[in-house]
Design a protein around this motif. Structure first.
Motif, PDB file in Angstrom:
ATOM      1  N   GLU A   1       7.035  14.199   6.790  1.00 55.73           N
ATOM      2  CA  GLU A   1       6.660  13.566   5.482  1.00 55.73           C
ATOM      3  C   GLU A   1       7.709  12.873   4.816  1.00 55.73           C
ATOM      4  O   GLU A   1       8.862  13.139   5.005  1.00 55.73           O
ATOM      5  N   HIS A   2       7.607  11.854   4.150  1.00 58.74           N
ATOM      6  CA  HIS A   2       8.710  11.072   3.401  1.00 58.74           C
ATOM      7  C   HIS A   2       8.407  10.816   2.118  1.00 58.74           C
ATOM      8  O   HIS A   2       7.141  11.067   1.702  1.00 58.74           O
ATOM      9  N   ASN A   3       9.478  10.670   1.426  1.00 57.97           N
ATOM     10  CA  ASN A   3       9.442  10.252  -0.220  1.00 57.97           C
ATOM     11  C   ASN A   3       9.850   8.767  -0.398  1.00 57.97           C
ATOM     12  O   ASN A   3      10.241   8.143   0.342  1.00 57.97           O
ATOM     13  N   GLY A   4       9.871   8.465  -1.743  1.00 51.42           N
ATOM     14  CA  GLY A   4      10.562   7.095  -1.956  1.00 51.42           C
ATOM     15  C   GLY A   4      12.098   7.193  -1.497  1.00 51.42           C
ATOM     16  O   GLY A   4      12.541   6.515  -0.760  1.00 51.42           O
ATOM     17  N   PHE A   5      12.862   8.459  -2.285  1.00 51.68           N
ATOM     18  CA  PHE A   5      14.162   8.486  -2.019  1.00 51.68           C
ATOM     19  C   PHE A   5      14.161  10.118  -1.664  1.00 51.68           C
ATOM     20  O   PHE A   5      13.574  10.923  -2.335  1.00 51.68           O
TER      21      PHE A   5
ATOM     22  N   GLY B   1       4.640   5.270  -4.700  1.00 47.16           N
ATOM     23  CA  GLY B   1       4.632   5.919  -3.283  1.00 47.16           C
ATOM     24  C   GLY B   1       3.527   6.900  -3.057  1.00 47.16           C
ATOM     25  O   GLY B   1       2.839   7.270  -3.948  1.00 47.16           O
ATOM     26  N   ASN B   2       3.546   7.347  -1.895  1.00 45.92           N
ATOM     27  CA  ASN B   2       2.239   8.451  -1.708  1.00 45.92           C
ATOM     28  C   ASN B   2       2.614   9.831  -1.803  1.00 45.92           C
ATOM     29  O   ASN B   2       1.941  10.521  -1.503  1.00 45.92           O
ATOM     30  N   ASP B   3       3.886   9.959  -1.738  1.00 48.09           N
ATOM     31  CA  ASP B   3       4.406  11.419  -1.897  1.00 48.09           C
ATOM     32  C   ASP B   3       5.328  11.614  -3.198  1.00 48.09           C
ATOM     33  O   ASP B   3       4.925  10.968  -4.189  1.00 48.09           O
ATOM     34  N   ASP B   4       6.430  12.349  -3.097  1.00 48.11           N
ATOM     35  CA  ASP B   4       7.308  12.275  -4.194  1.00 48.11           C
ATOM     36  C   ASP B   4       8.262  11.208  -4.445  1.00 48.11           C
ATOM     37  O   ASP B   4       8.651  10.423  -3.345  1.00 48.11           O
TER      38      ASP B   4
ATOM     39  N   ILE C   1       0.693  -1.274   0.009  1.00 46.44           N
ATOM     40  CA  ILE C   1       0.107  -0.016   0.020  1.00 46.44           C
ATOM     41  C   ILE C   1       0.960   1.187   0.056  1.00 46.44           C
ATOM     42  O   ILE C   1       1.853   1.181   0.741  1.00 46.44           O
ATOM     43  N   ALA C   2       0.617   2.015  -0.746  1.00 47.80           N
ATOM     44  CA  ALA C   2       1.406   3.454  -0.852  1.00 47.80           C
ATOM     45  C   ALA C   2       1.433   3.957   0.234  1.00 47.80           C
ATOM     46  O   ALA C   2       0.491   4.084   0.948  1.00 47.80           O
ATOM     47  N   GLY C   3       2.725   4.714   0.761  1.00 52.85           N
ATOM     48  CA  GLY C   3       2.521   5.491   2.039  1.00 52.85           C
ATOM     49  C   GLY C   3       2.938   4.764   3.019  1.00 52.85           C
ATOM     50  O   GLY C   3       2.698   5.193   4.309  1.00 52.85           O
ATOM     51  N   SER C   4       3.321   3.258   2.773  1.00 53.00           N
ATOM     52  CA  SER C   4       3.448   2.428   4.139  1.00 53.00           C
ATOM     53  C   SER C   4       4.871   2.697   4.998  1.00 53.00           C
ATOM     54  O   SER C   4       4.911   1.840   6.012  1.00 53.00           O
ATOM     55  N   TRP C   5       5.857   3.338   4.272  1.00 50.49           N
ATOM     56  CA  TRP C   5       7.016   3.590   5.203  1.00 50.49           C
ATOM     57  C   TRP C   5       7.780   4.447   4.387  1.00 50.49           C
ATOM     58  O   TRP C   5       7.309   5.282   3.778  1.00 50.49           O
ATOM     59  N   ALA C   6       8.931   4.989   5.241  1.00 47.53           N
ATOM     60  CA  ALA C   6       9.567   6.046   5.170  1.00 47.53           C
ATOM     61  C   ALA C   6      10.659   6.112   3.771  1.00 47.53           C
ATOM     62  O   ALA C   6      11.123   7.247   3.468  1.00 47.53           O
ATOM     63  N   GLY C   7      11.078   4.985   3.335  1.00 48.76           N
ATOM     64  CA  GLY C   7      11.907   4.902   2.071  1.00 48.76           C
ATOM     65  C   GLY C   7      13.346   5.283   2.704  1.00 48.76           C
ATOM     66  O   GLY C   7      13.702   4.853   3.675  1.00 48.76           O
ATOM     67  N   ILE C   8      14.172   5.684   1.679  1.00 53.93           N
ATOM     68  CA  ILE C   8      15.571   5.816   2.002  1.00 53.93           C
ATOM     69  C   ILE C   8      15.722   7.272   2.090  1.00 53.93           C
ATOM     70  O   ILE C   8      15.296   7.916   1.159  1.00 53.93           O
ATOM     71  N   ILE C   9      16.505   7.824   3.409  1.00 56.07           N
ATOM     72  CA  ILE C   9      16.735   9.125   3.445  1.00 56.07           C
ATOM     73  C   ILE C   9      18.182   9.326   3.614  1.00 56.07           C
ATOM     74  O   ILE C   9      18.948   8.664   4.449  1.00 56.07           O
ATOM     75  N   MET C  10      18.890  10.088   3.043  1.00 57.45           N
ATOM     76  CA  MET C  10      20.214  10.449   3.238  1.00 57.45           C
ATOM     77  C   MET C  10      20.401  12.088   3.576  1.00 57.45           C
ATOM     78  O   MET C  10      19.877  12.834   2.735  1.00 57.45           O
TER      79      MET C  10
ATOM     80  N   ALA D   1       6.646   3.571  -0.651  1.00 60.70           N
ATOM     81  CA  ALA D   1       7.091   4.434   0.352  1.00 60.70           C
ATOM     82  C   ALA D   1       6.323   5.848   0.401  1.00 60.70           C
ATOM     83  O   ALA D   1       5.411   5.870  -0.001  1.00 60.70           O
ATOM     84  N   GLY D   2       7.029   6.787   0.941  1.00 62.80           N
ATOM     85  CA  GLY D   2       6.072   8.144   0.751  1.00 62.80           C
ATOM     86  C   GLY D   2       5.034   8.280   2.093  1.00 62.80           C
ATOM     87  O   GLY D   2       4.061   8.774   2.075  1.00 62.80           O
ATOM     88  N   GLN D   3       5.524   7.884   3.285  1.00 59.05           N
ATOM     89  CA  GLN D   3       4.671   7.740   4.389  1.00 59.05           C
ATOM     90  C   GLN D   3       4.493   9.245   4.719  1.00 59.05           C
ATOM     91  O   GLN D   3       5.625   9.963   5.106  1.00 59.05           O
ATOM     92  N   VAL D   4       3.376   9.833   4.919  1.00 60.50           N
ATOM     93  CA  VAL D   4       3.054  11.094   5.282  1.00 60.50           C
ATOM     94  C   VAL D   4       2.246  10.941   6.570  1.00 60.50           C
ATOM     95  O   VAL D   4       1.083  10.584   6.737  1.00 60.50           O
ATOM     96  N   ILE D   5       3.121  11.471   7.669  1.00 62.88           N
ATOM     97  CA  ILE D   5       2.407  11.576   9.134  1.00 62.88           C
ATOM     98  C   ILE D   5       1.731  12.918   9.404  1.00 62.88           C
ATOM     99  O   ILE D   5       0.794  12.922   9.785  1.00 62.88           O
ATOM    100  N   THR D   6       2.336  14.001   9.126  1.00 61.97           N
ATOM    101  CA  THR D   6       2.068  15.451   9.177  1.00 61.97           C
ATOM    102  C   THR D   6       2.631  16.211   8.051  1.00 61.97           C
ATOM    103  O   THR D   6       3.637  16.223   7.948  1.00 61.97           O
TER     104      THR D   6
END
Length: 408
Positions: A182-186, A205-208, A115-124, A172-177
């Motif tokens: 909020e998170h993206n794929g990358f 993903g649910n965001d960018d 399901i889109a938006g289920s996790w935060a993806g990769i953040i660097m 990915a692309g989890q948006v909490i607020t």
């Protein structure tokens, strides 16, 4: 006989289940290596760690600490479960992520529910230059919008966060607020040019799909497929110079193909991207949010750049959920129009536009964007022979039975 069978079983298990390598080296002792079976990836990564080919479970916000390197070998599949809470891979400034797959054996990060938006993806995070103020002296910094409150930015354009090749991030692309957690794929925060980003996929993903927060890193051979907000997005004066072969396919719901801004700072630098294909499937509507958006490429808040060899297709007028015009290029505000378009800092050349109702959309009533707005005139050109992104398929660009390049 039973004892002999048991002994052989234990030996076999030891020989076949070693798939994780933890490495910690000090100047006073030899490298210590602990080998474990495949299992859960969780907690902070404080020493070099390698995951060999296999299937793993990601649990929690796993942070690669400064001085540590987290490595995934080709063919790894890493799965998280949204029911366990917030999950993601976080590479702090000074840490490194090495995930080098191949076209036939990619490294896949996914989520159990699909399901889109289920996790935060990769953040660097890095300390490459950013800009978010017209008056503050360099080097400038900012605080991440992912809820982690991490400061990024600095004066190290060659920052090296590792190497990502043939990596796919799914759901990915989890948006909490919105706007502050909020998170993206990358997500690349002030990542530098020493980092390698090649053959990456952000899927459903649910965001960018990909977002750059300043920095100097470049992205080559990228697919943003079915992401609900923007396919490619950046701010904070991102200035990657060697970007090529970007493909965005928006389907079901999606906003911009590319959203380009620079925090309102009229800067003297910009990114360069060559070989872009932006396609929108028939019936795709904008994301359900207060600011309705529908453009292939949108410039705002002093966003700029050089873009060449582009295909834009399917950005037609929308009737639902509300009526608005679809277009190839939009400039949202007067300052961006004056300083970036007529100021010669936006260059869009060799563009092929099909199945799109408007070439240009003016986001404000105080100006009219057209082909004659660009300065010099050669900063805008069309070319029906444009090829857009050139990508080679394989397992890295296939999800289940879906060939992500079938619409390229």
């Amino acid at each position: 006989m039973k004892k002999l069978i048991l002994s052989l079983t234990v030996i076999s298990s030891i020989l076949t289940s070693c798939s994780i390598k933890d490495e910690e080296t000090t100047t006073n002792s030899p490298t210590q290596v602990a080998q474990l079976g495949s299992g859960v990836i969780t907690g902070d990564i404080t020493a070099n760690r390698t995951y060999t080919y296999g299937n793993y479970t990601l649990k929690g916000m796993v942070k690669v600490q400064p001085g540590a390197t987290l490595t995934f070998e080709a063919g790894c599949t890493i799965t998280c479960d949204k029911s366990t809470g917030e999950n993601g891979i976080v590479v702090l400034n000074g840490g490194k992520l090495i995930a080098n797959g191949t076209a036939s054996s990619p490294i896949v990060f996914t989520e159990k529910s699909k399901i889109a938006g289920s996790w935060a993806g990769i953040i660097m995070y890095g300390d490459a230059p950013i800009v978010n103020s017209a008056t503050a002296p360099a080097p400038q910094t900012s605080t991440s919008e992912d809820g982690l409150g991490i400061v990024y930015g600095g004066s190290n354009p060659a920052h090296d966060g590792g190497s990502l090749k043939y990596v796919r991030v799914e759901y990915a692309g989890q948006v909490i607020t919105s706007n502050n957690k909020e998170h993206n794929g990358f997500s690349f925060y002030a990542v530098g040019s020493g980092t390698v980003l090649e053959n990456l996929v952000s899927y459903m993903g649910n965001d960018d799909g990909f977002e750059f927060y300043g920095g100097t890193v470049s992205l080559k051979n990228a697919i943003s497929y079915g992401n609900l907000d923007d396919s490619f997005d950046w701010q904070d004066g991102w200035r990657g110079q060697a970007n090529s072969n970007w493909f965005a396919y928006q389907t079901g719901s999606g906003n911009y193909g590319m959203e380009i801004e620079a925090k309102g700072v009229n800067n003297a630098f910009w990114p360069v991207v060559s070989g872009i294909t932006l396609k929108r499937a028939a019936g795709t509507t904008t994301e359900a949010q207060s600011e309705i958006q529908l453009d292939a490429i949108q410039f705002k808040s002093q966003g700029n750049g050089e873009y060449n060899n582009i295909i834009i297709d399917g950005y037609k007028n929308q009737t639902t959920p509300s009526a608005l015009n679809g277009g190839a290029i939009q400039v949202r505000d007067l300052n961006t129009f004056n300083n970036q378009v007529t100021g010669g800092k936006i260059k869009i050349t060799n563009v092929k536009i099909t199945n799109t109702d408007n070439n240009f959309i003016s986001g404000a009533n105080t100006f009219t964007l057209s082909a004659t707005s660009f300065n010099p005139a050669s900063n805008w050109s069309t070319n029906n022979a444009a090829t857009g992104a050139t990508l080679t398929g394989g397992a890295w660009a296939t999800v289940g039975t879906v060939n992500l390049l079938s619409n390229l």
